[in-house]
Scaffold this motif. Structure first.
Motif, PDB file in Angstrom:
ATOM      1  N   LYS A  29       0.932  -1.239  -0.037  1.00 27.20           N
ATOM      2  CA  LYS A  29      -0.049  -0.242   0.146  1.00 27.20           C
ATOM      3  C   LYS A  29       0.916   1.162  -0.010  1.00 27.20           C
ATOM      4  O   LYS A  29       1.807   1.669   1.024  1.00 27.20           O
ATOM      5  N   LYS A  30       0.914   1.950  -1.100  1.00 24.92           N
ATOM      6  CA  LYS A  30       1.838   3.023  -1.143  1.00 24.92           C
ATOM      7  C   LYS A  30       1.380   4.353  -1.044  1.00 24.92           C
ATOM      8  O   LYS A  30      -0.205   4.476  -1.397  1.00 24.92           O
ATOM      9  N   TYR A  31       2.294   5.125  -0.140  1.00 26.80           N
ATOM     10  CA  TYR A  31       1.860   6.625   0.011  1.00 26.80           C
ATOM     11  C   TYR A  31       2.836   7.481  -0.584  1.00 26.80           C
ATOM     12  O   TYR A  31       3.909   7.217  -0.485  1.00 26.80           O
ATOM     13  N   HIS A  32       2.372   8.650  -0.614  1.00 26.78           N
ATOM     14  CA  HIS A  32       3.356   9.853  -1.133  1.00 26.78           C
ATOM     15  C   HIS A  32       3.506  10.836  -0.220  1.00 26.78           C
ATOM     16  O   HIS A  32       2.780  11.206   0.409  1.00 26.78           O
ATOM     17  N   ARG A  33       4.687  11.428  -0.296  1.00 28.43           N
ATOM     18  CA  ARG A  33       4.947  12.605   0.903  1.00 28.43           C
ATOM     19  C   ARG A  33       4.269  13.637   0.155  1.00 28.43           C
ATOM     20  O   ARG A  33       4.195  14.119  -1.088  1.00 28.43           O
ATOM     21  N   ASN A  34       3.930  14.787   0.953  1.00 31.44           N
ATOM     22  CA  ASN A  34       3.632  16.014   0.543  1.00 31.44           C
ATOM     23  C   ASN A  34       4.923  16.670   0.169  1.00 31.44           C
ATOM     24  O   ASN A  34       5.986  16.641   0.947  1.00 31.44           O
ATOM     25  N   SER A  35       4.950  17.288  -0.994  1.00 31.75           N
ATOM     26  CA  SER A  35       6.174  17.928  -1.481  1.00 31.75           C
ATOM     27  C   SER A  35       6.700  19.047  -0.670  1.00 31.75           C
ATOM     28  O   SER A  35       7.845  19.512  -0.935  1.00 31.75           O
ATOM     29  N   LYS A  36       5.865  19.675  -0.030  1.00 31.59           N
ATOM     30  CA  LYS A  36       6.499  20.770   0.667  1.00 31.59           C
ATOM     31  C   LYS A  36       6.987  20.425   2.201  1.00 31.59           C
ATOM     32  O   LYS A  36       7.912  21.017   2.573  1.00 31.59           O
ATOM     33  N   THR A  37       6.263  19.693   2.825  1.00 29.17           N
ATOM     34  CA  THR A  37       6.419  19.421   4.250  1.00 29.17           C
ATOM     35  C   THR A  37       7.112  18.113   4.327  1.00 29.17           C
ATOM     36  O   THR A  37       7.698  17.699   5.387  1.00 29.17           O
ATOM     37  N   MET A  38       7.065  17.096   3.280  1.00 37.57           N
ATOM     38  CA  MET A  38       7.896  15.945   3.263  1.00 37.57           C
ATOM     39  C   MET A  38       7.315  14.991   4.479  1.00 37.57           C
ATOM     40  O   MET A  38       7.831  13.847   4.611  1.00 37.57           O
ATOM     41  N   LEU A  39       6.026  15.175   4.709  1.00 33.90           N
ATOM     42  CA  LEU A  39       5.419  14.328   5.711  1.00 33.90           C
ATOM     43  C   LEU A  39       4.453  13.359   4.941  1.00 33.90           C
ATOM     44  O   LEU A  39       4.001  13.661   3.693  1.00 33.90           O
ATOM     45  N   GLY A  40       4.111  12.359   5.498  1.00 35.52           N
ATOM     46  CA  GLY A  40       3.398  11.393   4.846  1.00 35.52           C
ATOM     47  C   GLY A  40       1.931  12.028   4.963  1.00 35.52           C
ATOM     48  O   GLY A  40       1.387  12.760   5.745  1.00 35.52           O
ATOM     49  N   PRO A  41       0.812  11.460   4.348  1.00 35.75           N
ATOM     50  CA  PRO A  41      -0.590  11.727   4.014  1.00 35.75           C
ATOM     51  C   PRO A  41      -1.258  11.622   5.419  1.00 35.75           C
ATOM     52  O   PRO A  41      -0.894  10.450   6.219  1.00 35.75           O
ATOM     53  N   LYS A  42      -2.452  12.368   5.487  1.00 30.72           N
ATOM     54  CA  LYS A  42      -3.230  11.802   6.749  1.00 30.72           C
ATOM     55  C   LYS A  42      -3.879  10.391   6.763  1.00 30.72           C
ATOM     56  O   LYS A  42      -4.225   9.866   7.621  1.00 30.72           O
ATOM     57  N   GLU A  43      -4.085   9.599   5.637  1.00 34.15           N
ATOM     58  CA  GLU A  43      -4.561   8.490   5.465  1.00 34.15           C
ATOM     59  C   GLU A  43      -3.642   7.267   6.254  1.00 34.15           C
ATOM     60  O   GLU A  43      -4.020   6.352   6.690  1.00 34.15           O
ATOM     61  N   LEU A  44      -2.401   7.740   6.188  1.00 32.72           N
ATOM     62  CA  LEU A  44      -1.184   6.886   6.869  1.00 32.72           C
ATOM     63  C   LEU A  44      -1.653   6.996   8.222  1.00 32.72           C
ATOM     64  O   LEU A  44      -1.175   5.942   8.892  1.00 32.72           O
ATOM     65  N   LYS A  45      -1.831   7.975   8.765  1.00 35.71           N
ATOM     66  CA  LYS A  45      -2.279   8.078  10.201  1.00 35.71           C
ATOM     67  C   LYS A  45      -3.213   7.109  10.519  1.00 35.71           C
ATOM     68  O   LYS A  45      -3.358   6.861  11.948  1.00 35.71           O
TER      69      LYS A  45
END
Length: 69
Positions: A29-45
């Motif tokens: 299950k792949k997730y992509h980082r926010n390009s500005k903050t480099m954090l994972g998406p909310k779905e990962l939480k």
């Protein structure tokens, strides 16, 4: 079946390599980082409250086991 929750540019690549070497079946299950903050998406939480990866979910006949970093 094992499910690996994978965030791009993270240490979860190591788990994928391990599963390949062990020749175990798994899904990613792949997730992509926010390009500005480099954090994972909310779905990962929803899978890992801290938003950290790797997270492995093992669905068995006896239930579900979730292992997080």
């Amino acid at each position: 079946m094992l499910t690996v929750h994978h965030l791009e540019n993270s240490r979860s690549h190591r788990i994928i390599w391990l599963l390949e070497e062990l020749k175990l079946p798994y899904e990613i299950k792949k997730y992509h980082r926010n390009s500005k903050t480099m954090l994972g998406p909310k779905e990962l939480k929803q899978v890992s409250p801290l938003g950290k990866v790797p997270v492995i979910v093992d669905d068995t006949e006896d239930g579900q086991l979730t292992l997080a970093e």
